[in-house]
Design a protein around this motif. Structure first.
Motif, PDB file in Angstrom:
ATOM      1  N   UNK A  23       0.798  -1.238   0.000  1.00  0.00           N
ATOM      2  CA  UNK A  23       0.000   0.000   0.000  1.00  0.00           C
ATOM      3  C   UNK A  23       0.823   1.276   0.000  1.00  0.00           C
ATOM      4  N   UNK A  24       2.061   1.216   0.465  1.00  0.00           N
ATOM      5  CA  UNK A  24       2.789   2.460   0.734  1.00  0.00           C
ATOM      6  C   UNK A  24       4.270   2.352   0.408  1.00  0.00           C
ATOM      7  N   UNK A  25       4.835   3.538   0.150  1.00  0.00           N
ATOM      8  CA  UNK A  25       6.282   3.666  -0.086  1.00  0.00           C
ATOM      9  C   UNK A  25       6.803   4.635   0.963  1.00  0.00           C
ATOM     10  N   UNK A  26       7.984   4.368   1.495  1.00  0.00           N
ATOM     11  CA  UNK A  26       8.594   5.325   2.421  1.00  0.00           C
ATOM     12  C   UNK A  26       9.894   5.836   1.828  1.00  0.00           C
ATOM     13  N   UNK A  27      10.065   7.158   1.892  1.00  0.00           N
ATOM     14  CA  UNK A  27      11.267   7.815   1.336  1.00  0.00           C
ATOM     15  C   UNK A  27      11.798   8.815   2.364  1.00  0.00           C
ATOM     16  N   UNK A  28      13.041   9.250   2.153  1.00  0.00           N
ATOM     17  CA  UNK A  28      13.566  10.354   2.963  1.00  0.00           C
ATOM     18  C   UNK A  28      12.984  11.664   2.465  1.00  0.00           C
ATOM     19  N   UNK A  29      12.552  12.516   3.399  1.00  0.00           N
ATOM     20  CA  UNK A  29      12.124  13.875   3.046  1.00  0.00           C
ATOM     21  C   UNK A  29      13.345  14.665   2.579  1.00  0.00           C
ATOM     22  N   UNK A  30      13.165  15.396   1.477  1.00  0.00           N
ATOM     23  CA  UNK A  30      14.294  16.129   0.880  1.00  0.00           C
ATOM     24  C   UNK A  30      14.752  17.312   1.743  1.00  0.00           C
ATOM     25  N   UNK A  31      13.854  17.838   2.565  1.00  0.00           N
ATOM     26  CA  UNK A  31      14.187  18.941   3.490  1.00  0.00           C
ATOM     27  C   UNK A  31      13.854  18.516   4.916  1.00  0.00           C
ATOM     28  N   UNK A  32      14.748  17.732   5.518  1.00  0.00           N
ATOM     29  CA  UNK A  32      14.386  17.089   6.791  1.00  0.00           C
ATOM     30  C   UNK A  32      14.407  18.032   7.993  1.00  0.00           C
ATOM     31  N   UNK A  33      13.509  17.732   8.940  1.00  0.00           N
ATOM     32  CA  UNK A  33      13.574  18.377  10.259  1.00  0.00           C
ATOM     33  C   UNK A  33      14.857  17.913  10.944  1.00  0.00           C
ATOM     34  N   UNK A  34      15.134  16.631  10.866  1.00  0.00           N
ATOM     35  CA  UNK A  34      16.401  16.015  11.282  1.00  0.00           C
ATOM     36  C   UNK A  34      16.758  14.978  10.225  1.00  0.00           C
ATOM     37  N   UNK A  35      18.056  14.651  10.098  1.00  0.00           N
ATOM     38  CA  UNK A  35      18.443  13.563   9.205  1.00  0.00           C
ATOM     39  C   UNK A  35      17.621  12.321   9.576  1.00  0.00           C
ATOM     40  N   UNK A  36      17.107  11.660   8.566  1.00  0.00           N
ATOM     41  CA  UNK A  36      16.297  10.460   8.803  1.00  0.00           C
ATOM     42  C   UNK A  36      14.807  10.737   8.726  1.00  0.00           C
ATOM     43  N   UNK A  37      14.401  12.021   8.727  1.00  0.00           N
ATOM     44  CA  UNK A  37      12.987  12.403   8.582  1.00  0.00           C
ATOM     45  C   UNK A  37      12.425  11.686   7.353  1.00  0.00           C
ATOM     46  N   UNK A  38      11.431  10.848   7.588  1.00  0.00           N
ATOM     47  CA  UNK A  38      10.888   9.992   6.524  1.00  0.00           C
ATOM     48  C   UNK A  38       9.451  10.375   6.201  1.00  0.00           C
ATOM     49  N   UNK A  39       9.046  10.037   4.986  1.00  0.00           N
ATOM     50  CA  UNK A  39       7.652  10.197   4.570  1.00  0.00           C
ATOM     51  C   UNK A  39       7.109   8.820   4.228  1.00  0.00           C
ATOM     52  N   UNK A  40       5.868   8.570   4.624  1.00  0.00           N
ATOM     53  CA  UNK A  40       5.175   7.352   4.219  1.00  0.00           C
ATOM     54  C   UNK A  40       4.056   7.791   3.291  1.00  0.00           C
ATOM     55  N   UNK A  41       4.096   7.305   2.068  1.00  0.00           N
ATOM     56  CA  UNK A  41       3.218   7.786   0.997  1.00  0.00           C
ATOM     57  C   UNK A  41       2.370   6.620   0.478  1.00  0.00           C
ATOM     58  N   UNK A  59      -2.145  -1.048   5.930  1.00  0.00           N
ATOM     59  CA  UNK A  59      -0.862  -1.116   5.213  1.00  0.00           C
ATOM     60  C   UNK A  59      -0.038   0.150   5.411  1.00  0.00           C
ATOM     61  N   UNK A  60      -0.716   1.282   5.387  1.00  0.00           N
ATOM     62  CA  UNK A  60      -0.019   2.564   5.579  1.00  0.00           C
ATOM     63  C   UNK A  60       0.550   2.629   7.003  1.00  0.00           C
TER      64      UNK A  60
END
Ligand code: 5GP
Ligand code: ZN
Length: 147
Positions: A23-41, A59-60
């Motif tokens: 159901x979902x893909x997770x990536x690193x946010x290009x402008x992170x609050x901290x290194x490792x800031x991830x997005x679940x899409x 699934x999300x």
């Protein structure tokens, strides 16, 4: 209509992919609050949380759970936040629903600036009654479809 997150999901544009399920893909946010800031899409395009299908929710959230565990393990975190902005008024800038998961550290000076209110008089029970009534209205068609 073009959508940057749909383009990432179909690999038309690159991203640092962390995790993927049905159901979902997770990536690193290009402008992170901290290194490792991830997005679940979610893989399906939805403008906001209200458009997400109930069949996709587990699934999300499973992806949010896995990525949260991974961040805690990878960076030895004591805490993290997850949140989603829904609507421009709430700070949403990419209109394909997504959940942020970000590491937190002691004294990292990240604050959601809140001006907390107090409920006046009967406002708390009135507010709860309005919401309960809206929930009843929402569940009516569901209950009808089961009979
Ligand atoms: P929103 O403001 O909608 O809650 O969050 C959108 C997030 O997507 C922002 O934190 C932003 O940095 C991130 N973002 C926007 N464009 C891209 C992109 O092309 N690649 C990646 N990895 N992140 C993006
Ligand atoms: Zn999209």
């Amino acid at each position: 209509m073009s959508c940057i997150f749909c383009d990432i999901i179909t690999r038309k544009i690159p991203a640092e992919i962390l995790y993927e399920n049905e159901c979902a893909l997770s990536i690193l946010d290009i402008n992170p609050i901290h290194y490792g800031h991830a997005l679940i899409i979610p893989k399906r395009h939805h403008r906001d949380f209200l458009e997400v299908g109930t069949d996709e929710l587990s699934g999300i959230m499973q992806a949010v759970h896995t990525v949260s565990h991974a961040l805690v393990k990878a960076f030895k975190l004591e805490g993290f936040n997850f949140f989603a902005n829904n609507g421009a008024v709430a700070g949403q800038s990419v209109f394909h629903f997504h959940i942020h998961v970000t590491p937190r550290y002691h004294n990292d000076n990240i604050r959601f600036v809140l001006h907390l209110k107090r409920y006046e008089m009967k406002a708390m029970e009135e507010t709860a009654a309005i919401i309960r009534s809206a929930i009843t209205d929402l569940s009516m068609p569901l209950m009808r479809s089961h009979t």
